[in-house]
Design a protein around this motif. Structure first.
Motif, PDB file in Angstrom:
ATOM      1  N   ASP A 203     -12.535   0.082   2.420  1.00  0.00           N
ATOM      2  CA  ASP A 203     -11.546  -0.979   2.627  1.00  0.00           C
ATOM      3  C   ASP A 203     -10.665  -1.108   1.390  1.00  0.00           C
ATOM      4  O   ASP A 203     -11.147  -1.447   0.316  1.00  0.00           O
ATOM      5  N   ARG A 204      -9.371  -0.864   1.550  1.00  0.00           N
ATOM      6  CA  ARG A 204      -8.475  -0.949   0.400  1.00  0.00           C
ATOM      7  C   ARG A 204      -7.209  -1.691   0.779  1.00  0.00           C
ATOM      8  O   ARG A 204      -6.132  -1.099   0.902  1.00  0.00           O
ATOM      9  N   PRO A 205      -7.329  -3.019   1.028  1.00  0.00           N
ATOM     10  CA  PRO A 205      -6.180  -3.785   1.513  1.00  0.00           C
ATOM     11  C   PRO A 205      -5.012  -3.861   0.523  1.00  0.00           C
ATOM     12  O   PRO A 205      -3.947  -4.363   0.882  1.00  0.00           O
ATOM     13  N   ASP A 206      -5.175  -3.370  -0.700  1.00  0.00           N
ATOM     14  CA  ASP A 206      -4.056  -3.360  -1.647  1.00  0.00           C
ATOM     15  C   ASP A 206      -3.322  -2.025  -1.654  1.00  0.00           C
ATOM     16  O   ASP A 206      -2.346  -1.851  -2.378  1.00  0.00           O
TER      17      ASP A 206
ATOM     18  N   PRO B 285      -1.011   0.622   0.086  1.00  0.00           N
ATOM     19  CA  PRO B 285      -0.065   0.740   1.203  1.00  0.00           C
ATOM     20  C   PRO B 285      -0.423   1.867   2.172  1.00  0.00           C
ATOM     21  O   PRO B 285      -0.171   1.771   3.371  1.00  0.00           O
ATOM     22  N   ASP B 286      -1.023   2.942   1.644  1.00  0.00           N
ATOM     23  CA  ASP B 286      -1.360   4.066   2.514  1.00  0.00           C
ATOM     24  C   ASP B 286      -2.492   3.689   3.479  1.00  0.00           C
ATOM     25  O   ASP B 286      -2.540   4.140   4.616  1.00  0.00           O
ATOM     26  N   TRP B 287      -3.396   2.830   3.010  1.00  0.00           N
ATOM     27  CA  TRP B 287      -4.463   2.305   3.867  1.00  0.00           C
ATOM     28  C   TRP B 287      -3.867   1.324   4.865  1.00  0.00           C
ATOM     29  O   TRP B 287      -4.171   1.358   6.060  1.00  0.00           O
ATOM     30  N   LEU B 288      -2.988   0.467   4.371  1.00  0.00           N
ATOM     31  CA  LEU B 288      -2.405  -0.588   5.214  1.00  0.00           C
ATOM     32  C   LEU B 288      -1.533  -0.040   6.337  1.00  0.00           C
ATOM     33  O   LEU B 288      -1.471  -0.612   7.413  1.00  0.00           O
ATOM     34  N   ARG B 289      -0.846   1.076   6.108  1.00  0.00           N
ATOM     35  CA  ARG B 289       0.034   1.575   7.179  1.00  0.00           C
ATOM     36  C   ARG B 289      -0.794   2.062   8.373  1.00  0.00           C
ATOM     37  O   ARG B 289      -0.345   2.009   9.508  1.00  0.00           O
ATOM     38  N   PHE B 290      -2.003   2.551   8.103  1.00  0.00           N
ATOM     39  CA  PHE B 290      -2.885   2.908   9.219  1.00  0.00           C
ATOM     40  C   PHE B 290      -3.452   1.643   9.857  1.00  0.00           C
ATOM     41  O   PHE B 290      -3.480   1.502  11.077  1.00  0.00           O
TER      42      PHE B 290
END
Ligand SMILES: [Zn+2]
Lengths: 140, 398
Positions: free
Chosen positions: B127-130, B132-137
Motif C-alpha cells: 500500500d503506497r497511497p503517496d 502517484p504510480d500506485w494511485l493511478r491504478f
C-alpha cells in the motif's frame, strides 16, 4: 446499517453535494496543479513555493477516453465479476489542463469534445465503508 | 554530412528477444561479446562500459555498467549506469559519446539487457497511497494501455483514423520482421487476425499492443580517429543524439500522470514533447526528415507508430494513415519505418530496446540487414520517449 462514505484518497476532492477536485494555485504565477504541488512551482520561470488550495472546474470537455476490457492488476479493486470501465481525459477550460477520471454511467455516449461533469461514485466497498472517488459523467 | 562531433559505430550485437526466463546478465554478455567481436576488438581494448539499467532485477540491475564489466572480467575500465525508463539505452549511449567527444576515452561499450515479468507492467506491491504510480491504478485503473488508447482515440476522433488503419501497422511490421533472427515473433499476421483479437483498451486490441520480452543489445562506439587507426574510416557514424525533456507546460497527458501541466500562466510551446525530441536530433545531425531512408520508432501500440510519422516530420499531422496506406513506410517507400519488425515483432525489453534500434539502423547502413535490407540506405533515425520525460533519438549516417 448504512456504510460510511469515505474518500478513496484523502484531500483530493470535496465531499459535498457539488463535489470538486481540490488542487492548488501558485501564489506568484497562477499555475494550477492537480494533484497539489507539494513544494515548488513547476513553472521553470517561477521560483515560488507558496500555494493556495483551489477547487477545480466541475465541468469540462473530453480530450480522449479509453475503455478497459481486462482486469488491471492490484491495487485496482475490481468488482467480481469484473466489468469493463472507461477512463476519460478531460480538458478544463479555465485551468487550461487535462485531468483524468473514470467515467460514471453511460460510457457509450463518450466522444472527443463531449461535455462532462464531476460526480462522486463508489470505487469499492468493505464491510463498514464505501470508498468514493471522482468520476466524469456525461452532461446535458 | 560530416562533422567533428561524429563518432563511429564499430560494432553491434544482440541477444535474441523472447521469454527465456534466465538472468539478464547472461543476455547482456552475449550481446556485448557480439558487439565487441563485430568491432574486431577484445574486451580488454574497451575504455568505458556504459550500462542501461533494469529496475526488475535487484541491485545488479541498478549498477548495470559495473555488473556487465564484472561479468566480462574486471579490466579497470571506467563504468557508468543509466536509468531513463524506455530511454535508458540512449542515455547510456549519450554518456559514452560525451566521454569520447571530450577526448577522455577512445572506445566504449554500451549495453542493456532485461528479464521481464508476464502480463501488464504493474506497480510494485504494498500500500503506497503517496505514490502517484500506485494511485493511478487504485483510483483510475489507468493501466499503461489506457494511455496508449487515449492517443489512438484522438487519432480516430480528430483525424478520422480507423481500427483498420491501426491493424495495417501491425500487418506491415509483422511482415518486416519475418526473417529477423533477433525478433521474438516471426509470423505473418493478417488484417483479420488483428481485427479478431480481443479488445484490451478500446480502441486498441491485443495485437495492437506490444508485449514485454527478455532481450539484450550492445554497441561499441569510438572516436573517428580511433576508427581510422583501426582501418574503419567508413564506419557508420552517430551524427546526432537527442535526450531532451519536455518544455513547460506539457499539454499532452503522459503516463503515469493524473493531469497535464496547466497552461494558465505560460502558453503551450510551439513544439510538443515528441516533436521536440526529433527536432533536437535533426538539429544536431544537420539533416531533416527528407534525408531519412529508414527509421526505428517505438511502436508500443500500432497507433503510436502513426503518431511518430508526424513527430518525425515524415508527413503533416493527420496524414499518417495515408502515408502508411501509400506504402511510404515499407520497402520501396521513401522512409521504411521499423524494418526490424519493431516492438510488434520484438516485444519491449526496456533497457535494451533503444540500443536494439541503433543496431538495426547500423545493419541497414552497412548493407548487412539480409532479407529486410533497405536498399542503399545512407541515413536512419531511432526515436522513442521514456517514461518520466525522457526523450530518446539517434541519427546515424554513413
Ligand atoms: Zn509559479
Amino acid at each position: 446499517m448504512a456504510k460510511t462514505r469515505v474518500p478513496a484518497v484523502e484531500g483530493w476532492f470535496t465531499m459535498g453535494a457539488e463535489p470538486a477536485l481540490v488542487g492548488n494555485r501558485c501564489a506568484a504565477c497562477g499555475t494550477v496543479f492537480f494533484p497539489r504541488a507539494e513544494m515548488f512551482c513547476r513553472n521553470p520561470r517561477c521560483d515560488s513555493d507558496s500555494f493556495d488550495d483551489v477547487e477545480l472546474s466541475r465541468t469540462g470537455t473530453v480530450w480522449s477516453y479509453a475503455t478497459n476490457h481486462y482486469e488491471p492488476p492490484q491495487p485496482y479493486m475490481a468488482p467480481d465479476p469484473f466489468e469493463p470501465y472507461t477512463v476519460a481525459a478531460v480538458e478544463l477550460e479555465a485551468e487550461r489542463m487535462v485531468v483524468l477520471g473514470m467515467v460514471d454511467g453511460d460510457s457509450t455516449s463518450m466522444a472527443v469534445g463531449r461535455r462532462v461533469e464531476l460526480v462522486l461514485a463508489t470505487l469499492f466497498e468493505d464491510d463498514e465503508h464505501e470508498y468514493v472517488v471522482w468520476k466524469w459523467r456525461p452532461a446535458e | 554530412m560530416s562533422s567533428d562531433t561524429d563518432i563511429a559505430v564499430l560494432g553491434v550485437g544482440m541477444h535474441p528477444w523472447g521469454k527465456w526466463g534466465r538472468n539478464f546478465v547472461e543476455y547482456g554478455i552475449v550481446a556485448a561479446r557480439g558487439a565487441i567481436a563485430d568491432a574486431g576488438l577484445s574486451w580488454a581494448d574497451i575504455d568505458f562500459c556504459s550500462g542501461a539499467d533494469t529496475m526488475r532485477n535487484g541491485y545488479p540491475g541498478y549498477v548495470s555498467g559495473a555488473t556487465f564489466a564484472q561479468a566480462l572480467g574486471w579490466s579497470g575500465a571506467r563504468v557508468a549506469s543509466s536509468y531513463a525508463a524506455c530511454a535508458s539505452g540512449v542515455t547510456a549511449l549519450e554518456t559514452a559519446r560525451m566521454r569520447i567527444l571530450a577526448g577522455k576515452c577512445d572506445v566504449a561499450l554500451v549495453v542493456g539487457a532485461d528479464t521481464t515479468p508476464k502480463g501488464f507492467l504493474a506497480p510494485n506491491a504494498g500500500d503506497r497511497p503517496d505514490d502517484p504510480d500506485w494511485l493511478r491504478f487504485r483510483l483510475l485503473g489507468a493501466t499503461n494501455p489506457t494511455y496508449f488508447a487515449f492517443y489512438a482515440r484522438r487519432r480516430m476522433d480528430v483525424w478520422g483514423a480507423t481500427a483498420e488503419d491501426f491493424a495495417r501497422v501491425k500487418v506491415k511490421n509483422a511482415r518486416h520482421g519475418l526473417t529477423n533472427p533477433f525478433a521474438r515473433y516471426r509470423k505473418e499476421v493478417t488484417f483479420e487476425d488483428v481485427m479478431a483479437s480481443p479488445v484490451v483498451s478500446d480502441p486498441l486490441r491485443l495485437l495492437d499492443i506490444c508485449a514485454t520480452s527478455d532481450g539484450a543489445a550492445a554497441v561499441v562506439i569510438s572516436s573517428m580517429d580511433y576508427a581510422r587507426r583501426h582501418g574503419r574510416p567508413d564506419a557508420v557514424r552517430v551524427a546526432g543524439v537527442s535526450t531532451v525533456t519536455p518544455s513547460f507546460p506539457n499539454a499532452i497527458i503522459e503516463m503515469p500522470d493524473f493531469s497535464t501541466d496547466s497552461a494558465v500562466a505560460v502558453p503551450v510551446p510551439e513544439l510538443g514533447f515528441k516533436d521536440s525530441i526529433a527536432a533536437a536530433a535533426y538539429e544536431e545531425a544537420g539533416l531533416g526528415p527528407e534525408d531519412l531512408d529508414l527509421a526505428e520508432v517505438y511502436d508500443l501500440s500500432t497507433a503510436l507508430e502513426l503518431d511518430w510519422y508526424e513527430h518525425l516530420g515524415l508527413c503533416k499531422a493527420g496524414e499518417a494513415e495515408k502515408l502508411l496506406a501509400d506504402g511510404a513506410t515499407t520497402h520501396g517507400g521513401s522512409c521504411v519505418v521499423n524494418p526490424s519488425g519493431g516492438l510488434a515483432c520484438f516485444g519491449e525489453a526496456v533497457p535494451a530496446q533503444a540500443i536494439a534500434q541503433v543496431c538495426e539502423v547500423t545493419w541497414h547502413l552497412r548493407g548487412q540487414a539480409g532479407d529486410r535490407q533497405v536498399e542503399g540506405a545512407r541515413a536512419g533515425m531511432t526515436i522513442n520517449q521514456g517514461l518520466f520525460g525522457h526523450g530518446s533519438s539517434v541519427v546515424l549516417i554513413r
